[in-house]
Structure formats: C-alpha cells, structure tokens
Design a protein around this motif. Structure first.
Motif, PDB file in Angstrom:
ATOM      1  N   UNK A 183       0.722  -1.002   0.109  1.00 18.21           N
ATOM      2  CA  UNK A 183       0.184   0.486  -0.213  1.00 18.21           C
ATOM      3  C   UNK A 183       0.693   1.455  -0.742  1.00 18.21           C
ATOM      4  N   UNK A 184       1.210   1.506  -1.062  1.00 16.06           N
ATOM      5  CA  UNK A 184       2.680   2.856  -0.659  1.00 16.06           C
ATOM      6  C   UNK A 184       1.928   4.012  -0.938  1.00 16.06           C
ATOM      7  N   UNK A 185       2.402   4.759  -0.338  1.00 17.37           N
ATOM      8  CA  UNK A 185       2.475   6.193  -1.035  1.00 17.37           C
ATOM      9  C   UNK A 185       3.210   6.732  -1.234  1.00 17.37           C
ATOM     10  N   UNK A 186       4.535   6.225  -1.163  1.00 13.53           N
ATOM     11  CA  UNK A 186       6.160   7.075  -1.995  1.00 13.53           C
ATOM     12  C   UNK A 186       5.103   6.472  -4.068  1.00 13.53           C
ATOM     13  N   UNK A 187       6.199   7.159  -4.394  1.00 10.64           N
ATOM     14  CA  UNK A 187       6.506   7.000  -5.577  1.00 10.64           C
ATOM     15  C   UNK A 187       7.075   5.238  -6.205  1.00 10.64           C
ATOM     16  N   UNK A 188       5.933   4.270  -6.699  1.00 11.17           N
ATOM     17  CA  UNK A 188       6.476   3.145  -6.420  1.00 11.17           C
ATOM     18  C   UNK A 188       6.148   2.425  -7.994  1.00 11.17           C
ATOM     19  N   UNK A 189       7.827   2.547  -8.822  1.00 10.31           N
ATOM     20  CA  UNK A 189       7.700   2.738 -10.228  1.00 10.31           C
ATOM     21  C   UNK A 189       8.069   1.157 -10.602  1.00 10.31           C
ATOM     22  N   UNK A 190       7.514   0.888 -11.915  1.00 11.89           N
ATOM     23  CA  UNK A 190       8.103   0.177 -12.517  1.00 11.89           C
ATOM     24  C   UNK A 190       8.807  -0.026 -14.037  1.00 11.89           C
ATOM     25  N   UNK A 191      10.544  -1.204 -14.094  1.00  9.25           N
ATOM     26  CA  UNK A 191      11.512  -0.370 -14.880  1.00  9.25           C
ATOM     27  C   UNK A 191      11.429  -1.622 -15.773  1.00  9.25           C
ATOM     28  N   UNK A 192      10.408  -2.264 -16.780  1.00  9.40           N
ATOM     29  CA  UNK A 192      10.500  -3.064 -17.508  1.00  9.40           C
ATOM     30  C   UNK A 192      11.874  -3.487 -18.055  1.00  9.40           C
ATOM     31  N   UNK A 193      12.024  -2.796 -19.091  1.00 13.73           N
ATOM     32  CA  UNK A 193      13.656  -2.514 -19.199  1.00 13.73           C
ATOM     33  C   UNK A 193      14.932  -2.773 -18.750  1.00 13.73           C
ATOM     34  N   UNK A 194      14.763  -2.481 -17.503  1.00 13.07           N
ATOM     35  CA  UNK A 194      16.116  -2.579 -16.577  1.00 13.07           C
ATOM     36  C   UNK A 194      16.960  -1.408 -16.591  1.00 13.07           C
ATOM     37  N   UNK A 195      16.657   0.390 -17.809  1.00 13.73           N
ATOM     38  CA  UNK A 195      16.831   1.001 -18.105  1.00 13.73           C
ATOM     39  C   UNK A 195      17.495   1.637 -16.758  1.00 13.73           C
ATOM     40  N   UNK A 196      17.336   1.590 -15.150  1.00 18.95           N
ATOM     41  CA  UNK A 196      18.582   2.074 -14.520  1.00 18.95           C
ATOM     42  C   UNK A 196      19.715   1.775 -14.308  1.00 18.95           C
ATOM     43  N   UNK A 197      19.226   0.367 -15.272  1.00 21.51           N
ATOM     44  CA  UNK A 197      20.713  -0.439 -14.715  1.00 21.51           C
ATOM     45  C   UNK A 197      22.041   0.527 -15.856  1.00 21.51           C
ATOM     46  N   UNK A 198      21.705   1.055 -16.589  1.00 20.12           N
ATOM     47  CA  UNK A 198      22.439   0.881 -17.418  1.00 20.12           C
ATOM     48  C   UNK A 198      22.875   3.079 -17.130  1.00 20.12           C
ATOM     49  N   UNK A 199      21.498   3.715 -16.593  1.00 18.43           N
ATOM     50  CA  UNK A 199      21.681   5.320 -15.543  1.00 18.43           C
ATOM     51  C   UNK A 199      22.128   5.274 -15.343  1.00 18.43           C
ATOM     52  N   UNK A 200      22.928   4.303 -13.903  1.00 18.53           N
ATOM     53  CA  UNK A 200      23.360   4.514 -12.440  1.00 18.53           C
ATOM     54  C   UNK A 200      24.111   3.746 -12.636  1.00 18.53           C
ATOM     55  N   UNK A 201      23.922   2.346 -13.036  1.00 18.67           N
ATOM     56  CA  UNK A 201      25.043   1.375 -12.777  1.00 18.67           C
ATOM     57  C   UNK A 201      24.471  -0.085 -11.890  1.00 18.67           C
ATOM     58  N   UNK A 202      23.290  -0.010 -11.787  1.00 25.84           N
ATOM     59  CA  UNK A 202      22.225  -0.816 -10.731  1.00 25.84           C
ATOM     60  C   UNK A 202      22.785  -2.275 -11.307  1.00 25.84           C
ATOM     61  N   UNK A 203      23.449  -3.386 -10.752  1.00 23.43           N
ATOM     62  CA  UNK A 203      23.565  -4.576 -11.111  1.00 23.43           C
ATOM     63  C   UNK A 203      23.014  -5.423  -9.883  1.00 23.43           C
ATOM     64  N   UNK A 204      22.485  -5.028  -9.353  1.00 19.19           N
ATOM     65  CA  UNK A 204      21.816  -6.552  -8.202  1.00 19.19           C
ATOM     66  C   UNK A 204      20.799  -5.668  -7.265  1.00 19.19           C
ATOM     67  N   UNK A 205      19.652  -6.251  -6.606  1.00 14.64           N
ATOM     68  CA  UNK A 205      18.881  -5.459  -5.969  1.00 14.64           C
ATOM     69  C   UNK A 205      18.969  -6.171  -4.944  1.00 14.64           C
ATOM     70  N   UNK A 206      18.344  -5.370  -3.643  1.00 16.73           N
ATOM     71  CA  UNK A 206      18.382  -3.745  -3.483  1.00 16.73           C
ATOM     72  C   UNK A 206      19.553  -3.054  -3.660  1.00 16.73           C
ATOM     73  N   UNK A 207      19.404  -2.380  -4.734  1.00 13.22           N
ATOM     74  CA  UNK A 207      20.738  -1.179  -5.136  1.00 13.22           C
ATOM     75  C   UNK A 207      19.629   0.339  -4.490  1.00 13.22           C
ATOM     76  N   UNK A 208      20.915   1.436  -3.887  1.00  9.43           N
ATOM     77  CA  UNK A 208      20.429   2.841  -4.719  1.00  9.43           C
ATOM     78  C   UNK A 208      21.110   3.611  -4.647  1.00  9.43           C
ATOM     79  N   UNK A 209      20.724   4.367  -5.311  1.00  8.94           N
ATOM     80  CA  UNK A 209      21.138   5.609  -5.070  1.00  8.94           C
ATOM     81  C   UNK A 209      19.919   7.253  -4.512  1.00  8.94           C
TER      82      UNK A 209
END
Lengths: 114, 240
Positions: free
Chosen positions: B38-64
């Motif tokens: 029941x999130x009240x924070x923005x809870x988004x879906x990245x079905x192409x893993x675009x944040x891998x490329x943009x930020x260098x995410x390579x596992x979960x959980x990871x954050x910036x």
C-alpha cells in the motif's frame, strides 16, 4: 537503446542516453566529444557515427533486424552527477517523471520480484 | 517494500521521498508486492532495466541518493535498511542440500543495514553537510567502471528483452546468454532471465532459480562461481 534503423531523432537519443548534440559535439554534463558527423543531412542522429565516437556497442539481431545501442564505455558508469530526465510508469501504468521531485531529497531504490 | 514505505513515512516530512523501482520485465510479477505494501511513495516499474545503464544498478536491492537540485550525491550501491532474517536462520541438516548450501552463502553476505539506514537519516537531517553526501567528483569516482564488455551486455540484454516482448523467447535467450557472459557480475540480467524459466506465470518467484535446462546454471552455482555470498552484493562504502 533499441533501434529499428541506423538513425533516430536527437530528442529520443537524448532521452535514452543522456547525450545531446551541441555545437561542441556530443555532450553529457560537462563532458563533450567532438563529433562532426553526429547528425545526418536530415537532422537525425547518425547511430553508427555516435557509436564510434562514444564507444557505444551496437548489436544487431540479424533475423528480426532489431538493433540495440549500449551505453558509452571505457570510463566510469557516471560521467556526471546530473540525473537524466527519467520517466517510468507506476503500477497502474501512469507515467511518473523523476524531475517532478526537484526540491526534495530522493532515495531511488531498485528492487524486483525475483 | 514494507520497509521502504516505513522509511518514507518516517522521513517524508523532513524532505525525503523514497522512490522504489521494480526491475521486472513482467510488471504483473511486481504489482502484487506493490499492492500489498500500500505505498504512498512513488512505486515505479522499469521493465527494460533502464536504470541499470543510467546509474549502474547490477543487483537488488541497490539505491542512489539524489539531492534537491536533481544531482546524485551517492552512486549505485547495495541498499538494505533491514537485517535479513536469513542471516540468523539455523540451518537444519534435514533440509534439501541445495537450500542448505544457498543459506550458507546467504549467511556470508555482509550486513550493513543499520549503518546504511542511519546514513540516510543523517543525510536527510544535514543535507550536503552530512559526511555521507559525497562531492560530485567523488560520486563519479566511486561509480563502477564500464568496460566495453559491460556496455555490450546492456545492449544484448535490451535486445533480448525486446525480442521476448515480441514473442520470440528463443531469440531472447540467446541474447541474454551473451549478456550474462559479458557481465557475469550483473545479477539483474541473470536473475531476470532465469526467473522466466523457473517461475510459472502468476506464481511467487522461485528464488532458487534452477535454470539448468535453458541456461546450464542455477543461482547457487553462479554465486559460487563468482566468489560466493561474501562478494555477491557489495557493502556500501560509508567512509567520508
């Protein structure tokens, strides 16, 4: 970025890669790379040229003709700390623009069902 | 998800927005988890893993971490704010061997959840004066290197994702295998591909990921091959 031809619009290219065409060349943050052939005569991005200038691997699925251009390589993942103008859908499919949170601190967390 | 929502509740009035991004090629796998939290924070879906490329995410959980001006103040790093209950589990030798071996590796994973959570709170309170808020050059310096192989892996993964979406799963598998070979330390490419083989549609994920038939490997095999649980997901560098 996914491609069905060897050109794309500058807008699409910037939205997906963070690189934009400026008089100095291809630029992202403070970094610019000279690229006189980055645009075609029609004002589109010349994918093969930018791939070469930015060391972006271009792979092609011969059977379907689809291509994908990888991110720039040879340096570090980040070349600037400026966050790209990223929009992703929420669980209901509504687009959410990360820049709508300017003025607040953001902790962006990657997770997955798997 | 419940933990991130709790953090958002705690710190939203102090200026922090938690944004969770599900790296799920099939959004329907992520939505039950999102609904339950029941999130009240923005809870988004990245079905192409675009944040891998943009930020260098390579596992979960990871954050910036992103400051008020839209700039990163910490690069992609392992991000846990709750101690995993698996770390304290007593392994029972009557359990299947694979489960036991997996838990042995999981228990080797370093836990810095309390320190990482405290660092977030410190940043929210003190902003750029927080020792955990890094200068721009330090953020860039600490971001992972990207050799040509890793960049090619991103392209191969994306091409596979698109062919999968178009219905050509066999072609997708071939591209994903290339992505896995080019960037073995990128667990999002592997776990995403494996789960499609090992999790029936609509079912909770099978975290053992015995994808032997298609990929000739399993989660445990690859964890062991890349150095074991101790290096599976690196700890955040919380030094100033």
């Amino acid at each position: 970025m996914l491609l069905d031809s060897l050109t794309t619009t500058p807008e699409m290219f910037t939205a997906r890669t963070g690189w934009s065409v400026r008089p100095e060349g291809l630029c992202k943050g403070d970094r610019c790379v000279p690229a006189p052939d980055a645009l075609t005569d029609d004002g589109l991005i010349n994918i093969e040229a930018v791939a070469q200038h930015l060391a972006m691997p271009l792979v092609t699925d011969e059977e379907s003709g689809w291509r994908a251009l990888g991110p720039e390589s040879g340096g570090s993942t980040l070349t600037t700390t400026e966050v790209p103008d990223l929009t992703l859908p929420d669980a209901d499919g509504n687009p959410f623009r990360l820049r709508s949170l300017l003025g607040r601190k953001v902790l962006l967390v990657a997770w997955a069902s798997w | 998800m419940p933990g991130w929502q709790a953090l958002h509740n705690e710190l939203a009035d102090s200026g922090l927005t938690v944004v969770t991004v599900a790296l799920d090629l099939d959004p329907d796998q992520a939505t039950p988890w999102i609904a339950k939290a029941e999130p009240t924070h923005p809870s988004l879906i990245d079905s192409t893993h675009v944040i891998n490329e943009l930020f260098g995410i390579r596992n979960v959980p990871m954050a910036v971490w992103i400051d008020e001006s839209g700039h990163l103040v910490r690069p992609a790093e392992a991000a846990s704010i709750e101690r995993s209950p698996f770390l304290d589990i007593d392994i029972d030798d009557s359990w299947p061997e694979r489960i036991q071996q997996s838990l042995v590796e999981i228990k080797k994973m370093p836990d810095s959840s309390a320190d990482y959570r405290a660092a977030i709170v410190d940043w929210v309170e003190n902003g750029a004066d927080s020792p955990f808020s890094l200068r721009a050059d330090e953020v860039v310096r600490r971001s992972a290197g990207r050799p040509a192989e890793h960049s090619a892996a991103a392209a191969c993964f994306e091409l596979g994702q698109h062919l999968h979406a178009l219905g050509d799963h066999d072609a997708a598998v071939d591209w994903w295998k290339q992505a896995h070979a080019l960037h073995p330390e990128n667990w999002t490419y592997k776990r995403q591909a494996w789960t499609i083989e090992t999790t029936p549609p609509g079912q909770p994920s099978d975290l053992q990921q015995v994808a032997t038939e298609t990929y000739g490997t399993t989660w445990l095999d690859d964890v062991l091959e890349t150095g074991g649980g101790a290096v599976y997901n690196t700890t955040p560098d919380l030094t100033a």
